[in-house]
Motif scaffolding. Sequence first.
Motif, PDB file in Angstrom:
ATOM      1  N   LEU A 107       6.767   2.871  -5.946  1.00 49.84           N
ATOM      2  CA  LEU A 107       5.543   3.279  -5.250  1.00 49.84           C
ATOM      3  C   LEU A 107       4.678   2.080  -4.876  1.00 49.84           C
ATOM      4  O   LEU A 107       4.764   1.014  -5.489  1.00 49.84           O
ATOM      5  CB  LEU A 107       4.750   4.245  -6.124  1.00 49.84           C
ATOM      6  N   VAL A 108       3.830   2.297  -3.881  1.00 49.31           N
ATOM      7  CA  VAL A 108       2.879   1.269  -3.434  1.00 49.31           C
ATOM      8  C   VAL A 108       1.474   1.850  -3.491  1.00 49.31           C
ATOM      9  O   VAL A 108       1.206   2.920  -2.925  1.00 49.31           O
ATOM     10  CB  VAL A 108       3.194   0.792  -2.000  1.00 49.31           C
ATOM     11  N   ALA A 109       0.588   1.152  -4.182  1.00 45.74           N
ATOM     12  CA  ALA A 109      -0.830   1.510  -4.232  1.00 45.74           C
ATOM     13  C   ALA A 109      -1.650   0.379  -3.629  1.00 45.74           C
ATOM     14  O   ALA A 109      -1.237  -0.783  -3.656  1.00 45.74           O
ATOM     15  CB  ALA A 109      -1.269   1.776  -5.668  1.00 45.74           C
ATOM     16  N   ALA A 110      -2.809   0.708  -3.090  1.00 45.50           N
ATOM     17  CA  ALA A 110      -3.731  -0.303  -2.564  1.00 45.50           C
ATOM     18  C   ALA A 110      -5.132   0.008  -3.061  1.00 45.50           C
ATOM     19  O   ALA A 110      -5.606   1.134  -2.920  1.00 45.50           O
ATOM     20  CB  ALA A 110      -3.696  -0.331  -1.039  1.00 45.50           C
ATOM     21  N   ARG A 111      -5.766  -0.989  -3.636  1.00 44.57           N
ATOM     22  CA  ARG A 111      -7.145  -0.840  -4.097  1.00 44.57           C
ATOM     23  C   ARG A 111      -8.077  -1.371  -3.018  1.00 44.57           C
ATOM     24  O   ARG A 111      -7.997  -2.547  -2.646  1.00 44.57           O
ATOM     25  CB  ARG A 111      -7.347  -1.598  -5.412  1.00 44.57           C
ATOM     26  N   VAL A 112      -8.954  -0.497  -2.522  1.00 45.52           N
ATOM     27  CA  VAL A 112      -9.744  -0.785  -1.328  1.00 45.52           C
ATOM     28  C   VAL A 112     -11.196  -0.387  -1.581  1.00 45.52           C
ATOM     29  O   VAL A 112     -11.510   0.285  -2.561  1.00 45.52           O
ATOM     30  CB  VAL A 112      -9.174  -0.028  -0.112  1.00 45.52           C
TER      31      VAL A 112
END
Length: 584
Positions: free
Chosen positions: A255-260
């Motif tokens: 999986l890929v997560a992005a903290r924005v």
Amino acid sequence: MSQGNSGNYKQFKSFDISDDHLSAVNRKRRVALNFDVVLFNPAPNEDPYKLLEERMVFTDDPSTTIDSIWWNWGEGNIVPYKSKRLPSLQHDGYQSWLDQGIDIVKIFLDETHKRGLECFYSHRMNGGDMDPRTVPGVGVIFDNFVHEGQFSSGIEAGPNKIPMKEENPEWLFDLPWAPSKPWNFAIEEVRQFILGNLTEIVEDYNFDGIELDFARGVVFPQGEGWQNRDKLSDFMQQIRQMTLEIEEKRGRPFLVAARVPENLPGCHFDGLDVETWAKNNFVDIFTVGCRSFEVDIQSFQKIVRGKSIKIFPSIDDHHSSDGYCTPPIEVFRGLFSNWYQQGADGIQTFNFAYGPKQALSPVDPWGDIHLQAYKEIANLPQLLYSDKTFVIQRRGGGHGQELIAYPEDWETPRYWYANTNMLAQLPIPLSADDKVDTLLKINIGDDVNTHYEKVNKVQVKVLLHDCNKEYLKIPRMSLPTKETENQIQRVMIREFVIPFRPGKENEIALYNNPVSKDTDKHLQMRINNILSPIPRINSGWFIFDVSPKHFALGENLIGLCLTNKKSNQNIMVEKLEVHISYKK
């Protein structure tokens, strides 16, 4: 070197997601703990399993609700594992493990999986190069300071030198607070270098996913973010392509997560085209915000509509929300209630304690409150009728004035949006015109109107500051100046209940300049246009006793004003809190 123009017409590939991948996205994930693990100072030959057990105390507690751990192993450019691309930590303890063939990253990963927990690698997109190192004749250095044992001596030592940065200074840009220049992601070679580093991690370790942490580091020079958004979107596309190819090879999802930032304008400010990332399935999870109590979950829900992308608001309680560092558990409950009511799929914690008496937090309340939060954060039946405090966000703070302005000395943070709470409502001038209200919005995640019979009492508490005199800034252990005979009690607006350590035990606290004692006679408040009773004063706060029927579930509008006009009147609203207690 190819920096090129802004190019805003690029077409991106949209990825198809397999059923197995979707099952992984939808797995049970109530609380994701982002763990800044590298901030310890192991002795040579120290048992890595002992260190791991210390850091898993709260996770191993059966009463907590942690499902996923996202290990962060440093600033991103020096690593604690053997790499073909990046230098290893020049620290005696870490080097002793490497010399013995001990892979500390694999140990922590495997032990997380043995506990039945999901495990991510969290990567700081542009860290400050403050990773720990040993310097002969000086000692151990991390977080930019020489350390004595586990504690800072207060002596600055500077960041690590990064070979690739030394060789390619044209790939970097200046930030006024950063002793190590960050990567400029507008440059193709930078993006390819970072992509290669992350590919190595994904190929070599059996992580369940990776988090790209855009809250840790500015990725574009000032004012150049949005015009370079396609370049960053192309990078995200390549990350997704790479992870899906490795997913197919290894036969299990990655999986890929992005903290924005916590809202879409903040993402745009920083050059993050999250709408394109969602549209094309570049990510599986958005971790949203940093120290932001007010997260625009509904706007993120709109951009992921029809997708299987999860939304996890994130809370940092070290670089904390201004005025609420390690607040009472009721504040955390109000925060969790709001996020769930708005549709959060789960919650990420960042910089929370990992045990009751950890090295960086040998004193309460840090550990105790965080343990209580972990017990309640995803226990919705228990959370439902527990006492709560709902608060309005304050601007700035968290990292110190040199990085992000404090609200009392506010200036627009033009280098980036993440971490700044730039659009927060407080502080705000209090209207001195009884025909013009100071208007504030506050979210209430509990339906106290419908379930009013379960409510014991509701109080709205307001903290004011008289601007005719300056704020009082003194060390937290010092006693504030006594109020004048005509003033109400002085109140501490901000303190830092951060991990106790030398150099941090007596941080500067902020106090208000109290208003006059007759202010209660002239302060009016309306909740959703319903006039509240006259307030009383208690411990420097104005307390309005109100009915739960005055509040709606979700967003509410509060109006404040003074009814007595004075030419020299200049008052700020510093805090507004709604305290709800339930019948036991």
